[in-house]
Design a protein around this motif. Structure first.
Motif, PDB file in Angstrom:
ATOM      1  N   GLU A   1      37.368  44.893  55.151  1.00  0.00           N
ATOM      2  CA  GLU A   1      37.156  44.460  53.513  1.00  0.00           C
ATOM      3  C   GLU A   1      37.775  44.143  52.672  1.00  0.00           C
ATOM      4  O   GLU A   1      38.139  43.312  51.482  1.00  0.00           O
ATOM      5  N   TYR A   2      38.800  45.574  51.900  1.00  0.00           N
ATOM      6  CA  TYR A   2      39.712  45.087  51.092  1.00  0.00           C
ATOM      7  C   TYR A   2      40.996  44.373  51.257  1.00  0.00           C
ATOM      8  O   TYR A   2      41.540  42.733  50.269  1.00  0.00           O
ATOM      9  N   LEU A   3      41.295  43.561  52.741  1.00  0.00           N
ATOM     10  CA  LEU A   3      42.411  43.672  52.862  1.00  0.00           C
ATOM     11  C   LEU A   3      41.707  41.407  52.631  1.00  0.00           C
ATOM     12  O   LEU A   3      42.671  40.673  52.209  1.00  0.00           O
ATOM     13  N   ARG A   4      40.576  41.270  53.434  1.00  0.00           N
ATOM     14  CA  ARG A   4      40.140  39.816  53.056  1.00  0.00           C
ATOM     15  C   ARG A   4      39.712  39.583  51.995  1.00  0.00           C
ATOM     16  O   ARG A   4      39.691  38.259  51.095  1.00  0.00           O
ATOM     17  N   ALA A   5      39.439  40.458  50.643  1.00  0.00           N
ATOM     18  CA  ALA A   5      39.448  39.846  49.744  1.00  0.00           C
ATOM     19  C   ALA A   5      40.351  39.720  48.549  1.00  0.00           C
ATOM     20  O   ALA A   5      40.439  39.710  47.562  1.00  0.00           O
ATOM     21  N   GLY A   6      42.289  40.333  48.906  1.00  0.00           N
ATOM     22  CA  GLY A   6      43.299  40.453  48.224  1.00  0.00           C
ATOM     23  C   GLY A   6      43.552  41.039  47.617  1.00  0.00           C
ATOM     24  O   GLY A   6      44.606  40.607  46.651  1.00  0.00           O
ATOM     25  N   LYS A   7      42.950  42.359  48.160  1.00  0.00           N
ATOM     26  CA  LYS A   7      43.763  43.671  47.120  1.00  0.00           C
ATOM     27  C   LYS A   7      44.829  43.880  47.275  1.00  0.00           C
ATOM     28  O   LYS A   7      45.222  44.973  46.983  1.00  0.00           O
ATOM     29  N   VAL A   8      45.693  43.822  48.285  1.00  0.00           N
ATOM     30  CA  VAL A   8      47.151  44.586  48.641  1.00  0.00           C
ATOM     31  C   VAL A   8      47.724  43.412  48.657  1.00  0.00           C
ATOM     32  O   VAL A   8      47.637  42.387  49.717  1.00  0.00           O
ATOM     33  N   PRO A   9      49.046  42.908  47.633  1.00  0.00           N
ATOM     34  CA  PRO A   9      49.957  41.640  47.071  1.00  0.00           C
ATOM     35  C   PRO A   9      50.928  41.815  48.359  1.00  0.00           C
ATOM     36  O   PRO A   9      50.739  42.737  49.004  1.00  0.00           O
ATOM     37  N   ARG A  10      50.035  40.182  49.021  1.00  0.00           N
ATOM     38  CA  ARG A  10      51.634  39.977  50.230  1.00  0.00           C
ATOM     39  C   ARG A  10      51.287  40.250  51.573  1.00  0.00           C
ATOM     40  O   ARG A  10      51.476  40.340  52.774  1.00  0.00           O
TER      41      ARG A  10
END
Length: 137
Positions: A20-29
């Motif tokens: 969920e947080y990776l798909r939401a773009g919450k981790v830069p790069r």
């Protein structure tokens, strides 16, 4: 700096949380590019990402630069070693292994591959969630 292609092995509660947080773009790069589960019904909602029914297959696929291992504990060691030997960065959910000797084997595999500058880390799910951080007030 380039984007790191991440694959998640194990799409139970914790794997889904990470997705969920990776798909939401919450981790830069970081970009979630692949998911893996031995339960096919857990993968359909992640299309068009690459999906795999076997962790070793995802590791060997060339589709990722890093894996997040969120499987049952007894699988952490073998999957982590396989990922490191295939030149992937590895983050393993807690515990990194079910037994001390296995944890030592996994750590040794990282040290053996240190010249490749691979990152190896353990993750304590939800420990970085804002609701668990101590307030400064």
């Amino acid at each position: 700096m380039r984007t790191v292609r991440v694959g998640i092995i194990g799409m139970g509660n914790i794997g889904r949380h990470h997705a969920e947080y990776l798909r939401a773009g919450k981790v830069p790069r970081c970009e979630l590019t692949a998911v893996c589960s031995t339960t096919p019904g857990k993968l359909e909602k992640y299309l068009p990402l690459k999906i795999y029914g076997n962790g070793e297959e995802l590791i060997r696929s060339g589709a990722v630069d890093a894996v997040l291992i969120a499987t049952p504990h007894y699988q952490h060691t073998s999957l982590g070693i396989a990922a490191l030997e295939n030149g992937l960065h590895v983050m393993v959910e807690k515990p990194i292994s079910a037994h001390k000797a296995d944890a030592e084997r996994l750590i040794a595999a990282h040290k053996k591959n240190k010249r490749k500058k691979l990152v190896f880390a353990g993750m304590f799910q939800l420990r970085a969630e804002p609701r668990y951080l101590k307030s400064g007030t």
